[in-house]
Design a protein around this motif. Structure first.
Motif, PDB file in Angstrom:
ATOM      1  N   ILE A   1     -20.293  -3.916  -1.524  1.00  0.00           N
ATOM      2  CA  ILE A   1     -20.165  -3.851  -2.982  1.00  0.00           C
ATOM      3  C   ILE A   1     -21.164  -4.805  -3.652  1.00  0.00           C
TER       4      ILE A   1
ATOM      5  N   HIS B   1     -16.699   5.667  -9.489  1.00  0.00           N
ATOM      6  CA  HIS B   1     -17.477   4.444  -9.764  1.00  0.00           C
ATOM      7  C   HIS B   1     -18.893   4.900 -10.137  1.00  0.00           C
TER       8      HIS B   1
ATOM      9  N   HIS C   1      -6.654   0.136  -6.036  1.00  0.00           N
ATOM     10  CA  HIS C   1      -7.161   0.604  -4.741  1.00  0.00           C
ATOM     11  C   HIS C   1      -6.286  -0.131  -3.720  1.00  0.00           C
TER      12      HIS C   1
ATOM     13  N   GLN D   1      -5.992   0.839   1.674  1.00  0.00           N
ATOM     14  CA  GLN D   1      -7.146   1.623   2.144  1.00  0.00           C
ATOM     15  C   GLN D   1      -7.453   1.298   3.610  1.00  0.00           C
TER      16      GLN D   1
ATOM     17  N   PRO E   1     -21.561   4.424  -4.307  1.00  0.00           N
ATOM     18  CA  PRO E   1     -22.708   4.405  -3.391  1.00  0.00           C
ATOM     19  C   PRO E   1     -22.375   3.899  -1.982  1.00  0.00           C
ATOM     20  N   GLY E   2     -21.180   3.291  -1.832  1.00  0.00           N
ATOM     21  CA  GLY E   2     -20.897   2.659  -0.554  1.00  0.00           C
ATOM     22  C   GLY E   2     -20.043   3.494   0.374  1.00  0.00           C
ATOM     23  N   THR E   3     -19.016   4.156  -0.191  1.00  0.00           N
ATOM     24  CA  THR E   3     -18.069   4.825   0.708  1.00  0.00           C
ATOM     25  C   THR E   3     -17.840   6.299   0.375  1.00  0.00           C
TER      26      THR E   3
ATOM     27  N   TYR F   1     -19.201  -3.191 -10.894  1.00  0.00           N
ATOM     28  CA  TYR F   1     -20.459  -3.574 -10.233  1.00  0.00           C
ATOM     29  C   TYR F   1     -21.219  -4.596 -11.071  1.00  0.00           C
TER      30      TYR F   1
ATOM     31  N   TYR G   1     -17.592  -1.563   7.926  1.00  0.00           N
ATOM     32  CA  TYR G   1     -17.692  -1.769   6.485  1.00  0.00           C
ATOM     33  C   TYR G   1     -17.374  -3.226   6.158  1.00  0.00           C
TER      34      TYR G   1
ATOM     35  N   HIS H   1     -13.114  -6.085  -8.335  1.00  0.00           N
ATOM     36  CA  HIS H   1     -13.584  -5.173  -7.278  1.00  0.00           C
ATOM     37  C   HIS H   1     -13.924  -5.973  -6.035  1.00  0.00           C
TER      38      HIS H   1
ATOM     39  N   HIS I   1      -6.423   5.665  -2.548  1.00  0.00           N
ATOM     40  CA  HIS I   1      -6.778   5.611  -1.117  1.00  0.00           C
ATOM     41  C   HIS I   1      -5.516   5.822  -0.278  1.00  0.00           C
TER      42      HIS I   1
ATOM     43  N   PHE J   1      -9.063  -4.047  -6.355  1.00  0.00           N
ATOM     44  CA  PHE J   1      -9.268  -3.685  -4.959  1.00  0.00           C
ATOM     45  C   PHE J   1      -8.402  -4.646  -4.138  1.00  0.00           C
TER      46      PHE J   1
ATOM     47  N   ARG K   1     -27.147   2.805  -1.418  1.00  0.00           N
ATOM     48  CA  ARG K   1     -26.785   2.037  -0.206  1.00  0.00           C
ATOM     49  C   ARG K   1     -27.132   2.833   1.055  1.00  0.00           C
TER      50      ARG K   1
HETATM   51  O1  LIG Z   1     -18.781   0.026  -1.349  1.00  0.00           O
HETATM   52  C1  LIG Z   1     -18.681   0.127  -2.598  1.00  0.00           C
HETATM   53  O2  LIG Z   1     -19.634   0.028  -3.401  1.00  0.00           O
HETATM   54  C2  LIG Z   1     -17.315   0.457  -3.202  1.00  0.00           C
HETATM   55  C3  LIG Z   1     -16.317   0.833  -2.145  1.00  0.00           C
HETATM   56  C4  LIG Z   1     -15.070   1.328  -2.781  1.00  0.00           C
HETATM   57  N1  LIG Z   1     -14.500   0.346  -3.620  1.00  0.00           N
HETATM   58  C5  LIG Z   1     -13.271   0.076  -3.211  1.00  0.00           C
HETATM   59  O3  LIG Z   1     -12.525  -0.703  -3.792  1.00  0.00           O
HETATM   60  N2  LIG Z   1     -12.938   0.794  -2.116  1.00  0.00           N
HETATM   61  C6  LIG Z   1     -13.967   1.574  -1.799  1.00  0.00           C
HETATM   62  O4  LIG Z   1     -14.011   2.368  -0.881  1.00  0.00           O
END
Ligand SMILES: O=C(O)CC[C@@H]1NC(=O)NC1=O
Ligand SMILES: [Fe+3]
Length: 411
Positions: free
Chosen positions: A104, A74, A242, A245, A320-322, A144, A94, A177, A265, A214, A81
């Motif tokens: 996100i 991504h 995705h 997860q 940037p998040g995970t 995003y 999360y 997403h 994932h 997602f 973040r």
């Molecule tokens: O936190 C974010 O910006 C993306 C997280 C990332 N997107 C997704 O579908 N799973 C994730 O781990």
């Protein structure tokens, strides 16, 4: 006899990653790799190759592998973040952060506020770090922007990066997403906006190659994902997801039922999902960076995937998040230490299996006649060295489409 326009790469150990080879890593010794324009035309025993008319490059016994393929990133986004990360390290989940409109969506806000030129500029150092490590093919997702203009902006930046850097880019539409703020509580209407407006328009502008979703408790439901995939199928667009997860919604079976490219994932993947993947030829993409950064404890079913011979790929999931990790080699180390994959499985995960996850298994990810001449010459003898030691960079030469690009970034 090699021709005048050929380049003969001599005196190397070649880890071809050839899926039809019986030796570990497809290892080939005492052979020459012959490149014509941007393709490999042959790998022949050195004593059978007459290179008098062509350029011969002696790599003095060094290891050659296919260029690395990062099949899930991504990479294009505004802001970062770090502050939320501190919250998570203090125990906030999360999902809670996401429910507070963080996660996100906070990156969505900063990406929407970043203009195309600035978005290109903040993405450059991330891409350059991966190129320096030996990545020659990379996937980049939208996701995003979450409205037509902003999703298009992300995909335009991916196209611009592909135009100026010596790297192949596979773009993916991930409008599904999360639900953007203006559609809060109206997820179904947002899926309709993607199916009826964003996806068809950007597809006809040729801005992406596949569609991702997602499918998760904090993302979209199985039904919403299926609606998206049906619309994608009508347009002839390959799908991926995705899935599994944080929970098991049956997303893997759904992707497999559409003969999808990959499921990504998959910590919560179960035996039904694995059987479906085996049947559909869908690649299992493992993302140990997110597992590590989220302090996840549920391991993906590696042993079952092995048993059923489902191809496994490894990727940074750079986001940037995970998984804020612009290093595929670091992820290779995590795949060994955290997921207990073998070094050979890890190398397949960033070459031949990663290529398959992007629908490029006939042209990339292996060193054999007809394949793209994307390869790395390493200051190393064995492939495991690139997984084992981190922080240093053993890349000696980077070849992309037959052209030596090592110093493209040194400048
Ligand atoms: O936190 C974010 O910006 C993306 C997280 C990332 N997107 C997704 O579908 N799973 C994730 O781990
Ligand atoms: Fe991801």
């Amino acid at each position: 006899k090699a021709q005048s326009q050929d380049v003969v790469w001599r005196n190397s150990r070649i880890a071809s990653m050839d899926v039809d080879s019986t030796s570990a890593y497809g290892l080939i010794e005492n052979h020459d790799l012959i490149v014509r324009d941007n393709k490999i035309i042959a790998i022949l025993p050195s004593d059978e190759v007459d290179g008098t008319d062509s350029q011969v490059i002696d790599v003095e016994g060094r290891l050659i592998t296919p260029g690395l393929i990062d099949c899930h990133t991504h990479l294009i986004f505004g802001g970062n973040r770090a502050a939320e990360w501190e919250q998570r390290m203090n125990g906030v989940s999360y999902e809670t952060i996401s429910a507070q409109g963080g996660g996100i969506n906070s990156t969505v806000r900063s990406t929407r506020q970043t203009d195309e030129k600035a978005l290109f500029e903040v993405s450059q150092p991330r891409l350059e770090a991966l190129i320096r490590e030996g990545v020659t093919t990379i996937e980049m997702k939208s996701g995003y922007g979450l409205d037509f203009e902003s999703e298009k902006k992300q995909l335009q930046v991916a196209k611009q990066l592909a135009a100026i850097y010596p790297i192949s880019v596979s773009s993916t539409l991930l409008s599904a997403h999360t639900v953007p703020p203006e559609y809060k509580g109206k997820a179904d209407e947002y899926i309709d906006l993607i199916c009826e407006d964003i996806m068809p328009k950007l597809w006809h502008e040729g801005l992406f190659e596949s569609v991702d979703v997602f499918c998760e408790s904090v993302g979209f439901s199985l039904e919403q994902s299926k609606k998206l995939f049906l619309a994608a199928q009508k347009l002839g667009i390959p799908v991926k997801g995705h899935v599994e997860q944080l929970s098991n919604l049956g997303g893997s079976e759904l992707v497999a039922s559409f003969k999808g490219l990959s499921v990504d994932h998959i910590e919560y993947l179960d035996i039904e999902g694995i059987r479906a993947l085996k049947k559909s030829g869908t690649v299992a993409v493992l993302l140990p960076g997110a597992f590590y950064f989220l302090r996840e404890t549920k391991l993906p079913p590696i042993e079952l995937l092995r048993e059923h011979q489902v191809p496994m790929a490894i990727s940074t999931d750079f986001n940037p998040g995970t998984s804020p990790f612009a290093s595929l080699r670091m992820i290779m180390n995590m795949a060994a230490v955290l997921f207990r994959l073998t070094p050979e499985e890890i190398w397949a995960g960033v070459t031949c299996h990663a290529a398959k996850a992007l629908g490029r298994e006939q042209t990339h990810g292996q060193l054999k006649a007809g394949y793209h001449a994307d390869f790395i010459v390493w200051n190393a003898k064995d492939p495991v060295e690139m997984i084992y030691e981190q922080g240093s960079n053993p890349l000696f030469m980077r070849v992309y489409q037959g052209v030596v690009t090592t110093d493209v970034l040194a400048a």
